[in-house]
Each structure stands twice: as structure tokens, then as C-alpha cells.
Design an enzyme around this catalytic site. Structure first.
Site, short mmCIF file in Angstrom:
data_model
loop_
_atom_site.label_atom_id
_atom_site.label_comp_id
_atom_site.label_asym_id
_atom_site.label_seq_id
_atom_site.Cartn_x
_atom_site.Cartn_y
_atom_site.Cartn_z
N SER A 1 -10.51 2.15 -3.56
CA SER A 1 -9.50 3.15 -3.92
C SER A 1 -8.65 2.63 -5.08
O SER A 1 -7.92 1.65 -4.94
CB SER A 1 -8.61 3.44 -2.72
OG SER A 1 -7.48 4.16 -3.17
N HIS B 1 -13.08 5.60 -5.28
CA HIS B 1 -12.27 6.55 -4.50
C HIS B 1 -10.97 6.86 -5.26
O HIS B 1 -10.23 5.95 -5.63
CB HIS B 1 -11.96 5.93 -3.14
CG HIS B 1 -11.28 6.84 -2.17
ND1 HIS B 1 -11.97 7.76 -1.40
CD2 HIS B 1 -9.98 6.97 -1.82
CE1 HIS B 1 -11.11 8.41 -0.62
NE2 HIS B 1 -9.89 7.96 -0.86
N ASP C 1 -7.54 9.02 -5.17
CA ASP C 1 -6.62 9.71 -4.26
C ASP C 1 -5.68 10.63 -5.04
O ASP C 1 -4.86 10.17 -5.83
CB ASP C 1 -5.76 8.68 -3.51
CG ASP C 1 -6.55 7.96 -2.43
OD1 ASP C 1 -7.13 8.64 -1.57
OD2 ASP C 1 -6.56 6.72 -2.44
N MET D 1 -2.59 13.06 -4.79
CA MET D 1 -1.45 13.42 -3.93
C MET D 1 -0.50 14.29 -4.73
O MET D 1 -0.24 14.02 -5.91
CB MET D 1 -0.72 12.17 -3.46
CG MET D 1 -1.62 11.15 -2.78
SD MET D 1 -0.68 9.82 -2.06
CE MET D 1 -1.99 8.65 -1.64
N HIS E 1 -10.43 12.37 -3.21
CA HIS E 1 -9.78 12.70 -1.93
C HIS E 1 -8.51 13.49 -2.23
O HIS E 1 -7.54 12.93 -2.73
CB HIS E 1 -9.47 11.36 -1.22
CG HIS E 1 -8.74 11.50 0.08
ND1 HIS E 1 -8.16 10.42 0.73
CD2 HIS E 1 -8.50 12.58 0.87
CE1 HIS E 1 -7.60 10.83 1.84
NE2 HIS E 1 -7.77 12.13 1.96
N MET F 1 -5.26 15.08 -1.24
CA MET F 1 -4.18 15.17 -0.24
C MET F 1 -3.15 16.12 -0.83
O MET F 1 -2.10 15.71 -1.34
CB MET F 1 -3.60 13.78 0.02
CG MET F 1 -4.52 12.91 0.87
SD MET F 1 -4.15 11.18 0.75
CE MET F 1 -5.04 10.80 -0.75
N MET G 1 -9.34 9.62 8.56
CA MET G 1 -8.18 8.85 8.10
C MET G 1 -7.79 7.87 9.20
O MET G 1 -7.54 8.26 10.33
CB MET G 1 -7.00 9.76 7.79
CG MET G 1 -7.14 10.58 6.52
SD MET G 1 -7.51 9.63 5.02
CE MET G 1 -6.09 8.54 4.92
N GLY H 1 -0.99 9.05 2.41
CA GLY H 1 0.19 9.03 1.54
C GLY H 1 0.39 7.71 0.82
O GLY H 1 0.83 7.69 -0.32
N PHE H 2 0.06 6.60 1.48
CA PHE H 2 0.35 5.29 0.88
C PHE H 2 -0.75 4.29 1.21
O PHE H 2 -1.32 4.34 2.31
CB PHE H 2 1.69 4.75 1.40
CG PHE H 2 2.84 5.66 1.06
CD1 PHE H 2 3.47 5.58 -0.18
CD2 PHE H 2 3.26 6.65 1.94
CE1 PHE H 2 4.51 6.45 -0.53
CE2 PHE H 2 4.29 7.53 1.62
CZ PHE H 2 4.91 7.43 0.38
N GLY I 1 -1.92 0.19 1.76
CA GLY I 1 -1.31 -0.99 2.36
C GLY I 1 -0.82 -0.84 3.79
O GLY I 1 -0.09 -1.70 4.29
N ASP J 1 -10.97 5.72 5.85
CA ASP J 1 -9.99 5.44 4.79
C ASP J 1 -8.66 5.00 5.40
O ASP J 1 -8.02 5.78 6.12
CB ASP J 1 -9.82 6.73 3.97
CG ASP J 1 -8.91 6.58 2.76
OD1 ASP J 1 -8.44 5.46 2.48
OD2 ASP J 1 -8.67 7.61 2.10
N GLY J 2 -8.25 3.76 5.05
CA GLY J 2 -6.93 3.28 5.46
C GLY J 2 -7.00 1.99 6.25
O GLY J 2 -7.61 1.95 7.32
N GLY J 3 -6.42 0.93 5.69
CA GLY J 3 -6.34 -0.35 6.40
C GLY J 3 -7.67 -1.05 6.58
O GLY J 3 -7.86 -1.84 7.49
N SER K 1 -6.01 -1.84 -1.01
CA SER K 1 -5.35 -3.15 -1.16
C SER K 1 -6.29 -4.32 -0.94
O SER K 1 -6.21 -5.32 -1.65
CB SER K 1 -4.17 -3.30 -0.18
OG SER K 1 -3.84 -2.12 0.43
C1 DX5 Z 1 -4.03 6.67 1.70
C2 DX5 Z 1 -5.21 6.80 0.77
C3 DX5 Z 1 -6.11 5.64 0.75
C4 DX5 Z 1 -5.48 4.35 0.29
C5 DX5 Z 1 -6.03 3.29 1.19
O1 DX5 Z 1 -3.41 7.88 1.88
O2 DX5 Z 1 -6.01 7.93 1.12
O3 DX5 Z 1 -7.31 5.89 0.03
O4 DX5 Z 1 -5.74 4.00 -1.02
O5 DX5 Z 1 -5.36 2.12 0.93
P1 DX5 Z 1 -5.54 0.81 1.80
O6 DX5 Z 1 -6.98 0.43 1.75
O7 DX5 Z 1 -4.62 -0.15 1.14
O8 DX5 Z 1 -5.11 1.16 3.21
ZN ZN Z 2 -8.07 8.21 0.20
#
Ligand code: DX5
Ligand code: ZN
Length: 219
Positions: A6, A31, A33, A35, A64, A66, A138, A143-144, A146, A176-178, A199
Site C-alpha cells: 500500500s 495497492h 487507497d 479516501m 481501494h 474508501m 478489512m 482510514g489510517f 499503522g 488489508d490492515g496490520g 507500514s
Molecule cells: C487502511 C488502508 C490500508 C493501509 C494499510 O485504511 O486501507 O491499505 O495502507 O496499512 P498498514 O499495512 O500499515 O496497516
Molecule cells: Zn486499503
């Protein structure tokens, strides 16, 4: 395993170097994102930035959305070079419109993905199992970058895998996420096909981090 780094977490003060490393890594997808400050409390990229990534990287563009108005943005990003466009089931207020948007995205010549936030009942995805090309689980609140991986996502991936296998769908499951090497392995074991990582990839050595997520190639 398909790895989709991402670029939300890319170091934009060092874009050229980071993109070169990304292009030489084992990642197949990129990827992106989007927003809008309404569907999520954050704002990211417009279509010109996607066009620039299309020029600078041959990776498959995994967009993606959002956003509160995915009908509007799907067209904008399809024209800018998106190869897969994923929107949120929560952003569309009827099944009829959701089917219509999947068809519209196909009409643009792109793959269509459907995503669910962590607290959304997974059953909301069921009417589209035979129609969407990808389902994005998800594993954090969108939204963010990390944030920490939500463990409950593993059972959701396994449930979705069971539904897709039962109806003979070859749609992909993306998470997607963490995501890191530990949480990514859990997702792979539960049936995920695509791992998004922000991240973890861009705050470490890019090639090594991507390689650590390419599980099937390590066997
Ligand atoms: C969050 C995004 C993700 C984000 C994941 O809303 O959709 O794609 O970049 O970031 P990490 O891998 O740091 O959780
Ligand atoms: Zn994403």
C-alpha cells in the site's frame, strides 16, 4: 500469494528510490487507497497521482475506494488506470445498486472488488459471491495505516473461503490492515490470496519485507 504493497505508507520524500525497490521486489500488485474525508476521516490521492504510478510502475493497480460515492469515483479511477476497483458494501444502500456498480466496473474493463469493514456482518457480501472478482476483508478500521491487526479477521477469512469454495467461485480474498510476516501467515493459512501491507513494507527493507509475505514461494 499475491503481495499488494500500500503506497499510503510510501516515503514521499524518497519516491523514486522506493518505487525502484518496489518494482524490483516480488510484489505483483500496487495497492492505492482512495479516501475522501467523508467515508473515512482521512484524505489521500486523486486520479492524477494514480496516472503517475501507472507511468512509474508496471505493477497491477489495485484501487481501494474508501469513499461515500463509489459510483462517481469508480469511473474517475477506471479512466486513470485502475485494474481492480474495490468499493465498500457499506457505501451503497441497496443490493440492486451494489450489483449495478459491480457491472459498471466490469464495463470499464476492470476487475470489481467488494470490501467489508471489521464490524460489518460478513453476510452482506454473500449476494455477490458469484459476481465480484475479489473480496477485501478489512482487518483494521479503514482510514489510517499503522494500526494493529484485528484477530477476529481470521475467522472471517475462513468463513468467506468456505462460502466461495462451496459455490465454486474463484474470486480472490484480499486482507488489508496490520499485515506483517506473522499476521500474514495466519491469513494465508485461513485462505487469503492477496495480502495488502503498508507500514510493514515501507518502514522496512522493501524487498525483504515483500519476500517475507510471499509464503507459497518459500515452501
Ligand atoms: C487502511 C488502508 C490500508 C493501509 C494499510 O485504511 O486501507 O491499505 O495502507 O496499512 P498498514 O499495512 O500499515 O496497516
Ligand atoms: Zn486499503
Amino acid at each position: 500469494m499475491i503481495v499488494s504493497p500500500s503506497v499510503l505508507s510510501l516515503d514521499y520524500s524518497d519516491t523514486k528510490q522506493q518505487l525502484e525497490e518496489l518494482n524490483q521486489s516480488g510484489a505483483q500488485w500496487l495497492h492505492f487507497d482512495v479516501m475522501d474525508g467523508a467515508f473515512v476521516p482521512n484524505l489521500t490521492f486523486g486520479p492524477d497521482i494514480l496516472k503517475a504510478f501507472c507511468k512509474a510502475s508496471p505493477l497491477f493497480k489495485d484501487v481501494h475506494l474508501m469513499v461515500a460515492d463509489p459510483f462517481f469515483f469508480a469511473e474517475v479511477f477506471a479512466k486513470a488506470g485502475a485494474e481492480c476497483i474495490t468499493f465498500h458494501v457499506e457505501a451503497v444502500d441497496s443490493e440492486e445498486k451494489t450489483h449495478a456498480l459491480i457491472q459498471t466496473i466490469h464495463g470499464f474493463g476492470a476487475k470489481a472488488g467488494l470490501s467489508a469493514k471489521p464490524k460489518t456482518d460478513l453476510a452482506a457480501l454473500r449476494p455477490y459471491l458469484q459476481e465480484a472478482d475479489l473480496f477485501l476483508i478489512m482487518s483494521v478500521e479503514p482510514g489510517f495505516g499503522g494500526q494493529s491487526f484485528m484477530e477476529g479477521s481470521i475467522a472471517r477469512i475462513a468463513q468467506l473461503r468456505e462460502w466461495l469454495d462451496a459455490c465454486g467461485s474463484d474470486a480472490l480474498i484480499e486482507v488489508d490492515g496490520g499485515i506483517n510476516a506473522t499476521t500474514g501467515r495466519l491469513c494465508a493459512d485461513a485462505g487469503a490470496d492477496v495480502l495488502v501491507a503498508g507500514s510493514y513494507v515501507f518502514k522496512n527493507n522493501i524487498k525483504e519485507a515483500v519476500a517475507s509475505l510471499c509464503f507459497d514461494e518459500q515452501l
